[in-house]
Design an enzyme around this catalytic site. Sequence first.
Site, mmCIF file in Angstrom:
data_model
loop_
_atom_site.group_PDB
_atom_site.id
_atom_site.type_symbol
_atom_site.label_atom_id
_atom_site.label_comp_id
_atom_site.label_asym_id
_atom_site.label_seq_id
_atom_site.Cartn_x
_atom_site.Cartn_y
_atom_site.Cartn_z
ATOM 1 C CE1 TYR A 116 -3.988 -2.178 0.844
ATOM 2 C CE2 TYR A 116 -2.288 -3.448 1.973
ATOM 3 C CZ TYR A 116 -3.563 -3.357 1.443
ATOM 4 O OH TYR A 116 -4.407 -4.431 1.503
ATOM 5 C CG HIS A 169 -8.329 -1.469 -4.441
ATOM 6 N ND1 HIS A 169 -8.871 -2.659 -4.033
ATOM 7 C CD2 HIS A 169 -9.357 -0.711 -4.900
ATOM 8 C CE1 HIS A 169 -10.182 -2.640 -4.236
ATOM 9 N NE2 HIS A 169 -10.502 -1.478 -4.757
ATOM 10 C CE LYS A 196 -3.903 -6.777 -5.068
ATOM 11 N NZ LYS A 196 -4.670 -5.571 -4.789
#
Length: 385
Positions: free
Chosen positions: A308, A319, A350
């Site tokens: 993060y 997210h 991601k």
Amino acid sequence: MQPTGHVHGDAVRVAGDARQRFYDSRGYGRPLAGNEIELSRVEAAHLLFRGDLSGIALAADADPVGFERFFVECAAATDRFAVRYLVYADLRDRGFYLSPARDPWPGGSAAVADAVDFVAYERGSTPDTGNVKYPVQVVGERESLSAAGLAGRTLAIVDEESDITYFAAESGRIAGATDYEPPAALMGVLLSDRVVVWDAPEGLYERGFYGQPLTGRAAAVEGAIQLSLVEAASLAADDVLSLSASVETVGDSSGEVGGDGPAAAIVARGRAVEGERFDRRLAVYNRLREADTVPKTGFKFGADFRTYLDVETVDDLPHSEHLVRVVDPDHRFSPRELSLDVRLAGGVRKEMVFALTTVAAGGDGDSDAVRNADVEWLSIGRLTP
């Protein structure tokens, strides 16, 4: 009438008006004296397949052969010819001019690694005029490739059905904006594979996103946070976390962990439960925290960490942006492994990052081995040329 080529060592030579026909206008081969050019076998096979060559003589005074015979002969005589031809033909069909990059066939003036098979130039440009767009390394599905040195390459992975998947491997950098300093005096108990801090300040979890609450919000016990061993080792190395006891010292009259200190005790426990990987993961965890990111376990995604970049509060958590796998620089990827990691990361929005690091054996949690370990960030993602 289309020209005929003849095999000359590892290459194919074509005379007549070959220079104007193939090199000047379409970027095939390299010029020799006069109008003659020399083609790599892959280039010659592609021209033969397209019908731009009428045939290729495999030996002096031999009759020219067609594509099928030439392809089979080259596959038997040349390393990985079939997979390299498939990638070459695919990129040509996509509108790229290419130069073979393997000895004895350097890709123009481009300085590329030995593992690179082709250099693809920017669309519409030739080897003489264009910049390299993709340094392409061709990999068969059942081959392996070294993690070291991959940055800057385009990987073209050919599966058993001859489909091609492209990946871009780039030097990565992870930097965040999480502004949190943990409190200076935490006391924990070292269990078999984690550390419990019984009276943790609220900000440790809510702001720093360290650990997880031991119980739910409605429980009678409040403020108990369980830390992973890498979290605890990092905090202990920063002189933030002390240990009041461990599972070995419970019942001891002293009640405190002695020896070389809490960091050493936690690292020793980490090595006991995880082996040498613990030191590498701890080194990467430290780097991520130093870069103002918050690393948390990536177990749900088959990774070491998820990251993060900007945590204000756990109640308003964004997210995570990266999945991080820690590997040794000597690690060799299987294409299936690589494809699975990248596909999963993309599926959960991601970026897949591999952290390449080696930590010298020995030392405690504050040792130079862990603190000064080099970490190379390698980002790999899907690519459509």
